[in-house]
Design an enzyme around this catalytic site. Structure first.
Site, PDB file in Angstrom:
ATOM      1  N   ARG A 182      57.953  29.217  56.900  1.00  0.00           N
ATOM      2  CA  ARG A 182      57.247  30.346  57.528  1.00  0.00           C
ATOM      3  C   ARG A 182      57.350  31.561  56.593  1.00  0.00           C
ATOM      4  O   ARG A 182      58.436  31.878  56.116  1.00  0.00           O
ATOM      5  CB  ARG A 182      57.847  30.675  58.901  1.00  0.00           C
ATOM      6  CG  ARG A 182      57.762  29.492  59.873  1.00  0.00           C
ATOM      7  CD  ARG A 182      57.945  29.901  61.314  1.00  0.00           C
ATOM      8  NE  ARG A 182      56.829  30.686  61.800  1.00  0.00           N
ATOM      9  CZ  ARG A 182      56.845  31.386  62.942  1.00  0.00           C
ATOM     10  NH1 ARG A 182      57.942  31.397  63.680  1.00  0.00           N
ATOM     11  NH2 ARG A 182      55.792  32.066  63.338  1.00  0.00           N
ATOM     12  N   ASP A 241      59.518  41.054  62.577  1.00  0.00           N
ATOM     13  CA  ASP A 241      59.762  39.961  61.633  1.00  0.00           C
ATOM     14  C   ASP A 241      60.048  40.474  60.235  1.00  0.00           C
ATOM     15  O   ASP A 241      60.721  39.815  59.451  1.00  0.00           O
ATOM     16  CB  ASP A 241      58.568  39.011  61.608  1.00  0.00           C
ATOM     17  CG  ASP A 241      58.597  38.135  62.837  1.00  0.00           C
ATOM     18  OD1 ASP A 241      58.202  38.622  63.910  1.00  0.00           O
ATOM     19  OD2 ASP A 241      59.075  36.995  62.735  1.00  0.00           O
ATOM     20  N   ASN A 262      55.210  42.318  63.433  1.00  0.00           N
ATOM     21  CA  ASN A 262      55.742  41.545  64.562  1.00  0.00           C
ATOM     22  C   ASN A 262      54.599  40.678  65.084  1.00  0.00           C
ATOM     23  O   ASN A 262      53.481  40.699  64.544  1.00  0.00           O
ATOM     24  CB  ASN A 262      56.280  42.500  65.641  1.00  0.00           C
ATOM     25  CG  ASN A 262      57.055  41.772  66.723  1.00  0.00           C
ATOM     26  OD1 ASN A 262      57.957  40.995  66.426  1.00  0.00           O
ATOM     27  ND2 ASN A 262      56.705  41.994  67.984  1.00  0.00           N
ATOM     28  N   LYS A 263      54.865  39.937  66.121  1.00  0.00           N
ATOM     29  CA  LYS A 263      53.880  39.010  66.683  1.00  0.00           C
ATOM     30  C   LYS A 263      52.515  39.650  66.848  1.00  0.00           C
ATOM     31  O   LYS A 263      52.408  40.817  67.262  1.00  0.00           O
ATOM     32  CB  LYS A 263      54.428  38.494  68.021  1.00  0.00           C
ATOM     33  CG  LYS A 263      53.538  37.568  68.809  1.00  0.00           C
ATOM     34  CD  LYS A 263      53.084  36.357  68.013  1.00  0.00           C
ATOM     35  CE  LYS A 263      54.203  35.591  67.344  1.00  0.00           C
ATOM     36  NZ  LYS A 263      53.720  34.642  66.304  1.00  0.00           N
TER      37      LYS A 263
HETATM   38  O1  MRU Z   1      56.078  33.255  65.881  1.00  0.00           O
HETATM   39  P1  MRU Z   1      57.388  33.663  66.440  1.00  0.00           P
HETATM   40  O2  MRU Z   1      57.596  33.242  67.856  1.00  0.00           O
HETATM   41  O3  MRU Z   1      58.545  33.267  65.534  1.00  0.00           O
HETATM   42  O4  MRU Z   1      57.344  35.264  66.432  1.00  0.00           O
HETATM   43  C1  MRU Z   1      58.494  35.945  66.800  1.00  0.00           C
HETATM   44  C2  MRU Z   1      58.317  37.398  66.914  1.00  0.00           C
HETATM   45  O5  MRU Z   1      57.282  37.949  66.608  1.00  0.00           O
HETATM   46  C3  MRU Z   1      59.519  38.182  67.351  1.00  0.00           C
HETATM   47  O6  MRU Z   1      59.135  39.326  68.063  1.00  0.00           O
HETATM   48  C4  MRU Z   1      60.311  38.608  66.105  1.00  0.00           C
HETATM   49  O7  MRU Z   1      60.634  37.506  65.325  1.00  0.00           O
HETATM   50  C5  MRU Z   1      61.523  39.351  66.446  1.00  0.00           C
HETATM   51  S1  MRU Z   1      62.760  38.279  67.076  1.00  0.00           S
HETATM   52  C6  MRU Z   1      64.158  39.112  67.437  1.00  0.00           C
END
Ligand code: MRU
Length: 354
Positions: free
Chosen positions: A91, A241, A251-252
């Site tokens: 990722r 992230d 972030n997401k």
């Molecule tokens: O695709 P994902 O589920 O790994 O995305 C995660 C996120 O966007 C979280 O908000 C981020 O990693 C922060 S986790 C403490």
């Protein structure tokens, strides 16, 4: 229940993790005894969330070392280097993954240079991976403590995706703040964005909050604006992230929209993350690599439907993250305290020198 756990076995060790794709309906543990299984687990979001994938990757390097048949130290280091590359390719956005892998490889090289070999070498790498995991839990608790001070009593808090215990070694970042506010008796309520396309909010955040008895209400992503217009959101708290040196935070996907809405409605928008999420090597959010995922995640409605929700063959764009410019962020809540603008100077000054 632990998001992930290192387990010693007679033939080395394994990484045990909760398969998050099975939640909330079933709690299934997945034992990763080889690199391919762990890499698939990260790629397919069986384990996900920036800090959690960093911890999983660190334990993955320890797992490979513990099971290696390499004949000498140089061959073992080369094998670990290949494992690092496989895990690094899973990722691209969460910088914690690369941070943890770099830390494990630096440890391996340092041990080899000091002549540590055999079982002692493996044990030291396992200890390093476990330390990274325990350290993450500790950082989350500290983020929670600092962040809870920003949350008014009786607040309605909006969160997006899952930045909870499941996304970290435990406790969570954004949900760590929410947990700590709840533990402090603040009588909060959480609006949970479902988080299309993979529904981390609906499946994971709502599940975590329900387990803890924290009052919450699930909404679809397109409802947040209406709630803010009605004055029913007091603040938004999300994870990250990767945070660039200027405070821009990826972030997401959908987080940016929440930030813009929050700005428009005068709602404070907070980002909660440990310093392992800050990438001082990137000047701004536009430099953050954004993962693009399989269109089927959009077409098949997060594994819940077997029938596509769109015409077969329609073009789909599925970016997994978005960067939020730091001028929309009221504060970044870290393990060392609450950081306010100007972020470039403030992040640099607050960064723990490790
Ligand atoms: O695709 P994902 O589920 O790994 O995305 C995660 C996120 O966007 C979280 O908000 C981020 O990693 C922060 S986790 C403490």
């Amino acid at each position: 229940m632990k998001t992930l756990e290192w387990i010693d076995t007679p033939d080395g060790g394994l990484v045990r993790l909760i398969d998050q794709t099975r939640l909330p309906n079933e709690t299934v543990l997945l034992d990763c005894t080889d690199l391919a299984t762990l890499a698939e687990a990260i790629r397919m979001l069986r384990i996900r969330g920036a800090p959690a994938i960093g911890c999983a990757a660190a334990q993955g390097i320890a797992m490979v070392a513990s099971r290696s048949k390499a004949e000498d130290g140089a061959a073992l280091l080369a094998e670990l280097g290949r494992a690092r590359d496989v895990l690094a390719a899973t990722r691209p956005t969460a910088v914690n993954l690369f941070w943890a892998l770099d830390r494990m490889m630096a440890k391996a090289e340092e041990l080899a240079k000091s002549g540590v070999a055999g079982k002692e070498f493996v044990r030291a790498l396992i200890d390093e991976a476990v330390a990274i995991t325990e350290d993450d839990l500790d950082r989350c608790r500290r983020i929670g403590k600092h962040g809870a001070e920003l949350i008014p009593g009786g607040a309605n808090i909006l969160t997006h995706c899952n930045a909870g215990a499941l996304a970290t070694a435990g406790y969570g970042t954004a949900l760590g703040v929410i947990r700590a506010a709840h533990e402090a008796g603040k009588r909060i309520h959480v609006w949970v964005d479902e988080t299309r396309p993979l529904l981390q909010g609906a499946r994971l955040t709502a599940w975590e909050l329900q387990q803890e008895g924290i009052p919450c209400t699930l909404i679809t992503d397109n409802m947040a604006g209406y709630l803010m217009q009605q004055g029913r959101v007091d603040c938004a708290v999300v994870g990250a992230d990767r945070i660039a040196a200027n405070g821009d935070a990826a972030n997401k996907i959908g987080t940016y929209s929440v930030a813009v809405l929050a700005h428009h409605h005068g709602v404070p928008f907070y980002v909660a993350a440990p310093f392992s999420t800050v990438d001082f090597g990137l000047a701004c959010g536009q430099d953050i690599p954004i993962e693009e995922r399989n269109p089927d995640e959009v077409a098949l409605l997060a594994h819940l439907a077997t029938q596509p929700a769109c015409p077969v063959g329609v073009r789909i764009y599925n970016p997994a993250f978005d960067p939020t410019p730091s001028d929309l962020v009221a504060a970044i809540i870290t393990e060392v305290g609450v950081i306010r603008p100007p972020y470039r100077q403030a992040l640099d000054a607050a960064a723990p020198r490790e």
